[in-house]
Design a protein around this motif. Structure first.
Motif, PDB file in Angstrom:
ATOM      1  N   ASN A  49       0.610   9.945   7.640  1.00  0.00           N
ATOM      2  CA  ASN A  49      -0.322  10.525   8.608  1.00  0.00           C
ATOM      3  C   ASN A  49      -1.754  10.088   8.313  1.00  0.00           C
ATOM      4  OD1 ASN A  49       1.758  11.884   9.899  1.00  0.00           O
ATOM      5  ND2 ASN A  49       1.385  13.798   8.821  1.00  0.00           N
ATOM      6  N   PHE A  50      -2.129  10.117   7.033  1.00  0.00           N
ATOM      7  CA  PHE A  50      -3.469   9.696   6.621  1.00  0.00           C
ATOM      8  C   PHE A  50      -3.733   8.248   7.020  1.00  0.00           C
ATOM      9  CE2 PHE A  50      -5.752   7.430   3.161  1.00  0.00           C
ATOM     10  CZ  PHE A  50      -7.038   7.909   3.397  1.00  0.00           C
ATOM     11  N   THR A  51      -2.813   7.334   6.704  1.00  0.00           N
ATOM     12  CA  THR A  51      -3.046   5.920   7.013  1.00  0.00           C
ATOM     13  C   THR A  51      -2.988   5.656   8.519  1.00  0.00           C
ATOM     14  OG1 THR A  51      -0.721   5.400   6.528  1.00  0.00           O
ATOM     15  CG2 THR A  51      -2.335   5.047   4.757  1.00  0.00           C
ATOM     16  N   ASP A  52      -2.144   6.384   9.246  1.00  0.00           N
ATOM     17  CA  ASP A  52      -2.123   6.236  10.710  1.00  0.00           C
ATOM     18  C   ASP A  52      -3.466   6.652  11.309  1.00  0.00           C
ATOM     19  OD1 ASP A  52       0.488   5.327  10.635  1.00  0.00           O
ATOM     20  OD2 ASP A  52       1.368   7.219  11.332  1.00  0.00           O
ATOM     21  N   GLU A  53      -3.994   7.780  10.836  1.00  0.00           N
ATOM     22  CA  GLU A  53      -5.289   8.263  11.327  1.00  0.00           C
ATOM     23  C   GLU A  53      -6.406   7.313  10.903  1.00  0.00           C
ATOM     24  OE1 GLU A  53      -8.124  10.716  13.225  1.00  0.00           O
ATOM     25  OE2 GLU A  53      -5.959  10.457  13.471  1.00  0.00           O
ATOM     26  N   LEU A  54      -6.357   6.800   9.698  1.00  0.00           N
ATOM     27  CA  LEU A  54      -7.353   5.838   9.232  1.00  0.00           C
ATOM     28  C   LEU A  54      -7.324   4.586  10.105  1.00  0.00           C
ATOM     29  CD1 LEU A  54      -9.469   5.060   7.084  1.00  0.00           C
ATOM     30  CD2 LEU A  54      -7.579   4.167   5.699  1.00  0.00           C
ATOM     31  N   ARG A  55      -6.137   4.090  10.389  1.00  0.00           N
ATOM     32  CA  ARG A  55      -5.980   2.896  11.231  1.00  0.00           C
ATOM     33  C   ARG A  55      -6.588   3.149  12.617  1.00  0.00           C
ATOM     34  NH1 ARG A  55      -0.561   2.372  11.124  1.00  0.00           N
ATOM     35  NH2 ARG A  55      -0.676   1.136   9.234  1.00  0.00           N
ATOM     36  N   ARG A  56      -6.306   4.307  13.178  1.00  0.00           N
ATOM     37  CA  ARG A  56      -6.820   4.646  14.508  1.00  0.00           C
ATOM     38  C   ARG A  56      -8.352   4.695  14.496  1.00  0.00           C
ATOM     39  NH1 ARG A  56      -8.938   8.581  17.095  1.00  0.00           N
ATOM     40  NH2 ARG A  56      -8.757  10.119  15.437  1.00  0.00           N
ATOM     41  N   ARG A  57      -8.902   5.344  13.485  1.00  0.00           N
ATOM     42  CA  ARG A  57     -10.359   5.499  13.427  1.00  0.00           C
ATOM     43  C   ARG A  57     -11.089   4.181  13.213  1.00  0.00           C
ATOM     44  NH1 ARG A  57     -11.954  11.158  10.505  1.00  0.00           N
ATOM     45  NH2 ARG A  57     -10.646  12.473  11.811  1.00  0.00           N
ATOM     46  N   VAL A  58     -10.582   3.315  12.377  1.00  0.00           N
ATOM     47  CA  VAL A  58     -11.285   2.044  12.147  1.00  0.00           C
ATOM     48  C   VAL A  58     -11.186   1.152  13.377  1.00  0.00           C
ATOM     49  CG1 VAL A  58     -11.151   2.112   9.632  1.00  0.00           C
ATOM     50  CG2 VAL A  58      -9.361   0.946  10.906  1.00  0.00           C
ATOM     51  N   GLU A  63     -14.178  -1.576  13.477  1.00  0.00           N
ATOM     52  CA  GLU A  63     -14.100  -2.158  12.142  1.00  0.00           C
ATOM     53  C   GLU A  63     -12.859  -3.048  12.057  1.00  0.00           C
ATOM     54  OE1 GLU A  63     -15.746  -0.528   9.068  1.00  0.00           O
ATOM     55  OE2 GLU A  63     -17.014   0.792  10.228  1.00  0.00           O
ATOM     56  N   LEU A  64     -12.737  -3.747  10.973  1.00  0.00           N
ATOM     57  CA  LEU A  64     -11.580  -4.602  10.768  1.00  0.00           C
ATOM     58  C   LEU A  64     -10.487  -3.796  10.079  1.00  0.00           C
ATOM     59  CD1 LEU A  64     -13.436  -7.781   9.521  1.00  0.00           C
ATOM     60  CD2 LEU A  64     -12.473  -7.390  11.791  1.00  0.00           C
ATOM     61  N   PRO A  65      -9.488  -3.322  10.825  1.00  0.00           N
ATOM     62  CA  PRO A  65      -8.472  -2.453  10.217  1.00  0.00           C
ATOM     63  C   PRO A  65      -7.714  -3.105   9.073  1.00  0.00           C
ATOM     64  CG  PRO A  65      -7.912  -2.954  12.509  1.00  0.00           C
ATOM     65  CD  PRO A  65      -9.260  -3.548  12.234  1.00  0.00           C
ATOM     66  N   ASN A  66      -7.489  -4.403   9.131  1.00  0.00           N
ATOM     67  CA  ASN A  66      -6.745  -5.044   8.053  1.00  0.00           C
ATOM     68  C   ASN A  66      -7.501  -4.989   6.737  1.00  0.00           C
ATOM     69  OD1 ASN A  66      -4.628  -5.638   9.726  1.00  0.00           O
ATOM     70  ND2 ASN A  66      -5.299  -7.724  10.145  1.00  0.00           N
ATOM     71  N   VAL A  67      -8.818  -5.146   6.787  1.00  0.00           N
ATOM     72  CA  VAL A  67      -9.627  -5.089   5.572  1.00  0.00           C
ATOM     73  C   VAL A  67      -9.579  -3.683   4.988  1.00  0.00           C
ATOM     74  CG1 VAL A  67     -11.976  -5.260   4.663  1.00  0.00           C
ATOM     75  CG2 VAL A  67     -11.143  -6.959   6.292  1.00  0.00           C
ATOM     76  N   VAL A  68      -9.754  -2.676   5.835  1.00  0.00           N
ATOM     77  CA  VAL A  68      -9.756  -1.289   5.382  1.00  0.00           C
ATOM     78  C   VAL A  68      -8.381  -0.899   4.849  1.00  0.00           C
ATOM     79  CG1 VAL A  68     -10.019   1.113   6.123  1.00  0.00           C
ATOM     80  CG2 VAL A  68     -11.628  -0.630   6.931  1.00  0.00           C
ATOM     81  N   LEU A  69      -7.344  -1.221   5.590  1.00  0.00           N
ATOM     82  CA  LEU A  69      -5.994  -0.862   5.164  1.00  0.00           C
ATOM     83  C   LEU A  69      -5.577  -1.629   3.916  1.00  0.00           C
ATOM     84  CD1 LEU A  69      -4.265  -0.536   8.625  1.00  0.00           C
ATOM     85  CD2 LEU A  69      -5.032   1.299   7.107  1.00  0.00           C
ATOM     86  N   ARG A  70      -6.003  -2.857   3.799  1.00  0.00           N
ATOM     87  CA  ARG A  70      -5.704  -3.640   2.589  1.00  0.00           C
ATOM     88  C   ARG A  70      -6.348  -2.976   1.376  1.00  0.00           C
ATOM     89  NH1 ARG A  70      -7.636  -8.437   4.263  1.00  0.00           N
ATOM     90  NH2 ARG A  70      -5.673  -8.834   5.320  1.00  0.00           N
ATOM     91  N   LYS A  71      -7.595  -2.527   1.526  1.00  0.00           N
ATOM     92  CA  LYS A  71      -8.300  -1.895   0.417  1.00  0.00           C
ATOM     93  C   LYS A  71      -7.662  -0.566   0.039  1.00  0.00           C
ATOM     94  CE  LYS A  71     -11.450  -1.249  -2.637  1.00  0.00           C
ATOM     95  NZ  LYS A  71     -11.183  -1.798  -3.953  1.00  0.00           N
ATOM     96  N   VAL A  72      -7.352   0.267   1.018  1.00  0.00           N
ATOM     97  CA  VAL A  72      -6.757   1.567   0.693  1.00  0.00           C
ATOM     98  C   VAL A  72      -5.379   1.391   0.061  1.00  0.00           C
ATOM     99  CG1 VAL A  72      -5.636   2.188   2.898  1.00  0.00           C
ATOM    100  CG2 VAL A  72      -6.570   3.969   1.442  1.00  0.00           C
ATOM    101  N   SER A  73      -4.601   0.445   0.538  1.00  0.00           N
ATOM    102  CA  SER A  73      -3.272   0.256  -0.051  1.00  0.00           C
ATOM    103  C   SER A  73      -3.358  -0.356  -1.445  1.00  0.00           C
ATOM    104  CB  SER A  73      -2.371  -0.578   0.863  1.00  0.00           C
ATOM    105  OG  SER A  73      -2.878  -1.874   1.020  1.00  0.00           O
ATOM    106  N   ALA A  74      -4.359  -1.203  -1.685  1.00  0.00           N
ATOM    107  CA  ALA A  74      -4.526  -1.782  -3.018  1.00  0.00           C
ATOM    108  C   ALA A  74      -4.925  -0.722  -4.041  1.00  0.00           C
ATOM    109  CB  ALA A  74      -5.575  -2.894  -2.985  1.00  0.00           C
ATOM    110  N   ASP A  75      -5.631   0.303  -3.583  1.00  0.00           N
ATOM    111  CA  ASP A  75      -6.096   1.369  -4.471  1.00  0.00           C
ATOM    112  C   ASP A  75      -5.217   2.616  -4.391  1.00  0.00           C
ATOM    113  OD1 ASP A  75      -8.147  -0.226  -5.342  1.00  0.00           O
ATOM    114  OD2 ASP A  75      -9.671   0.679  -4.055  1.00  0.00           O
ATOM    115  N   THR A  76      -3.975   2.438  -4.012  1.00  0.00           N
ATOM    116  CA  THR A  76      -3.012   3.538  -3.927  1.00  0.00           C
ATOM    117  C   THR A  76      -1.817   3.222  -4.813  1.00  0.00           C
ATOM    118  OG1 THR A  76      -3.636   4.051  -1.643  1.00  0.00           O
ATOM    119  CG2 THR A  76      -1.494   4.842  -2.372  1.00  0.00           C
TER     120      THR A  76
END
Length: 144
Positions: A49-58, A63-76
């Motif tokens: 749910n968190f990553t789906d909402e993050l993807r929607r918001r970026v 913003e570039l969703p791939n950059v944001v999602l790549r960073k959050v997944s790398a730090d998880t």
């Protein structure tokens, strides 16, 4: 729903013991990441749910969703509570959250409805004070 608040200390393997209530809600497997100046632990469904909402918001923000999602997944990291309710708090994530690591490091474990939060005590104390006033204002203004 994650609720409650307690202080814990890291053991020599970087673990803390979760309260029975938090442990039961987590149900074993979860995800841990740096979020909002703390470490956050979600259930599998909560992290989705968190990553789906993050993807929607970026995307909405342009913003570039791939950059944001790549960073959050790398730090998880995936975590699992052991039979005694202990979870390992990865030292690199503790350091990124500004908490510090090592045996005896004190942390505050806070239930935050949809996730468990791990805070440094000084940061938590400041936030808790702010939160007291904000909660009272919200209750008063909302007529609750």
């Amino acid at each position: 729903m994650f609720v409650g608040n307690s202080k814990r200390k890291l053991d020599d393997k970087g673990r803390i013991v979760l309260s029975a209530a938090l442990r039961d809600e987590l149900d074993g497997l979860g995800y841990i990441a740096v979020a909002d100046g703390c470490l956050a632990i979600w259930t599998d469904a909560g992290y989705r749910n968190f990553t789906d909402e993050l993807r929607r918001r970026v995307r909405e923000a342009g913003e570039l969703p791939n950059v944001v999602l790549r960073k959050v997944s790398a730090d998880t990291e995936r975590i699992r509570a052991d039979s005694q309710g202990r979870v390992t708090l990865p030292a690199p994530l503790l350091d990124k959250a500004g908490i510090g690591s090592g045996p005896g490091t004190e942390v505050v474990v806070n239930g935050a409805i949809d996730r468990i939060e791990i805070w440094g005590p000084t940061t938590w104390d400041a936030l808790s004070s702010e939160g007291n006033d904000a909660l009272q204002d919200a209750i008063r203004e909302g007529g609750l």
